[in-house]
Design a protein around this motif. Structure first.
Motif, PDB file in Angstrom:
ATOM      1  N   ALA A   1      -6.651 -12.311  81.891  1.00  0.00           N
ATOM      2  CA  ALA A   1      -6.637 -13.722  81.489  1.00  0.00           C
ATOM      3  C   ALA A   1      -6.036 -14.006  80.113  1.00  0.00           C
ATOM      4  CB  ALA A   1      -8.055 -14.284  81.535  1.00  0.00           C
ATOM      5  N   CYS A   2      -6.097 -13.076  79.179  1.00  0.00           N
ATOM      6  CA  CYS A   2      -5.618 -13.367  77.820  1.00  0.00           C
ATOM      7  C   CYS A   2      -4.132 -13.103  77.624  1.00  0.00           C
ATOM      8  CB  CYS A   2      -6.420 -12.574  76.791  1.00  0.00           C
ATOM      9  SG  CYS A   2      -8.138 -13.118  76.692  1.00  0.00           S
ATOM     10  N   ASN A   3      -3.497 -12.408  78.539  1.00  0.00           N
ATOM     11  CA  ASN A   3      -2.063 -12.161  78.396  1.00  0.00           C
ATOM     12  C   ASN A   3      -1.277 -13.417  78.723  1.00  0.00           C
ATOM     13  OD1 ASN A   3      -3.165  -9.269  78.867  1.00  0.00           O
ATOM     14  ND2 ASN A   3      -1.094  -8.995  78.071  1.00  0.00           N
ATOM     15  N   LYS A   4      -0.149 -13.590  78.040  1.00  0.00           N
ATOM     16  CA  LYS A   4       0.649 -14.811  78.229  1.00  0.00           C
ATOM     17  C   LYS A   4       1.181 -14.924  79.651  1.00  0.00           C
ATOM     18  CE  LYS A   4       4.949 -12.875  76.559  1.00  0.00           C
ATOM     19  NZ  LYS A   4       5.355 -12.178  75.393  1.00  0.00           N
ATOM     20  N   GLU A   5       1.301 -13.811  80.363  1.00  0.00           N
ATOM     21  CA  GLU A   5       1.827 -13.836  81.733  1.00  0.00           C
ATOM     22  C   GLU A   5       0.742 -14.144  82.771  1.00  0.00           C
ATOM     23  OE1 GLU A   5       3.920 -10.779  79.194  1.00  0.00           O
ATOM     24  OE2 GLU A   5       1.848 -11.163  79.712  1.00  0.00           O
ATOM     25  N   TYR A   6      -0.484 -14.363  82.318  1.00  0.00           N
ATOM     26  CA  TYR A   6      -1.596 -14.627  83.233  1.00  0.00           C
ATOM     27  C   TYR A   6      -1.259 -15.755  84.201  1.00  0.00           C
ATOM     28  CZ  TYR A   6      -6.170 -16.250  84.831  1.00  0.00           C
ATOM     29  OH  TYR A   6      -7.229 -16.658  85.598  1.00  0.00           O
ATOM     30  N   ASN A   7      -1.555 -15.516  85.471  1.00  0.00           N
ATOM     31  CA  ASN A   7      -1.322 -16.517  86.501  1.00  0.00           C
ATOM     32  C   ASN A   7      -2.653 -16.781  87.205  1.00  0.00           C
ATOM     33  OD1 ASN A   7      -0.722 -17.982  88.784  1.00  0.00           O
ATOM     34  ND2 ASN A   7       1.034 -16.747  89.370  1.00  0.00           N
ATOM     35  N   PRO A   8      -3.280 -17.928  86.957  1.00  0.00           N
ATOM     36  CA  PRO A   8      -4.587 -18.211  87.546  1.00  0.00           C
ATOM     37  C   PRO A   8      -4.554 -18.343  89.070  1.00  0.00           C
ATOM     38  CG  PRO A   8      -3.759 -20.131  86.369  1.00  0.00           C
ATOM     39  CD  PRO A   8      -2.804 -19.013  86.097  1.00  0.00           C
ATOM     40  N   GLU A   9      -3.361 -18.431  89.639  1.00  0.00           N
ATOM     41  CA  GLU A   9      -3.239 -18.533  91.098  1.00  0.00           C
ATOM     42  C   GLU A   9      -3.305 -17.159  91.774  1.00  0.00           C
ATOM     43  OE1 GLU A   9      -3.141 -21.605  92.522  1.00  0.00           O
ATOM     44  OE2 GLU A   9      -3.400 -22.273  90.445  1.00  0.00           O
TER      45      GLU A   9
END
Length: 173
Positions: free
Chosen positions: A152-160
């Motif tokens: 969740a904290c990485n800029k590439e995080y994708n909540p989908e």
């Protein structure tokens, strides 16, 4: 050894306070005072990839550290997780996670439960004249790991997408 022959070293895990001696809020000022242990593990002086883990929250960050900026990078992550930044720029995903961490009743006292998993690699010094290629190699490894676990904290995080990060129910206050 050539850069494309580098393998991640065997991972080592440390409890947060095996690396850090103390994390204390500053009186009346933004930021926190952070001290590393003088006897911290030798791996924390090497280049590599690291993953932050909490038993309730799962894996929430993957990062790269060079031997010369390891503690500086981790100090900034501590500030971001506490949303108490003085020398770190708060990032959108760190801010969202920090808000949920705090809202669920977690804080500085819970750092004792954080595990820092570190995958050491060869140092840049072993590749004179190839520093840029070494950095690119580490970035590519980080990108692959982040793509797999989606913290969740990485800029590439994708909540989908499925994530290694969990969001526990708030604690009773």
């Amino acid at each position: 050894m050539r850069i494309n022959e580098i393998a991640l070293g065997r991972s080592v895990k440390y409890n947060f306070f095996d690396v850090f001696a103390s994390v204390t809020p500053r009186d009346g000022k933004p930021g926190v005072s952070i001290r590393t242990r003088k006897d911290r593990p030798a791996e924390t002086r090497k280049s590599g990839l690291y993953v932050w883990y909490h038993p309730d929250w799962g894996y929430f960050y993957v990062g790269i550290a060079a031997a010369d900026n390891f503690t500086e990078r981790w100090n900034k992550h501590i500030q971001k997780l506490l949303d108490n930044c003085s020398s770190a720029k708060q990032m959108k995903n760190w801010k969202a996670f920090a808000d949920r961490f705090k809202a669920a009743g977690y804080g500085l006292d819970d750092f004792k439960d954080i595990t820092l998993r570190f995958f050491p690699v060869a140092s840049r010094a072993e590749f004179p004249g190839e520093e840029a290629a070494f950095k690119k190699y580490l970035e590519d490894l980080e990108t692959r790991i982040v793509g797999i676990i989606n913290p969740a904290c990485n800029k590439e995080y994708n909540p989908e997408r499925p994530s290694s990060t969990r969001y526990p129910e708030p604690r009773n206050k």
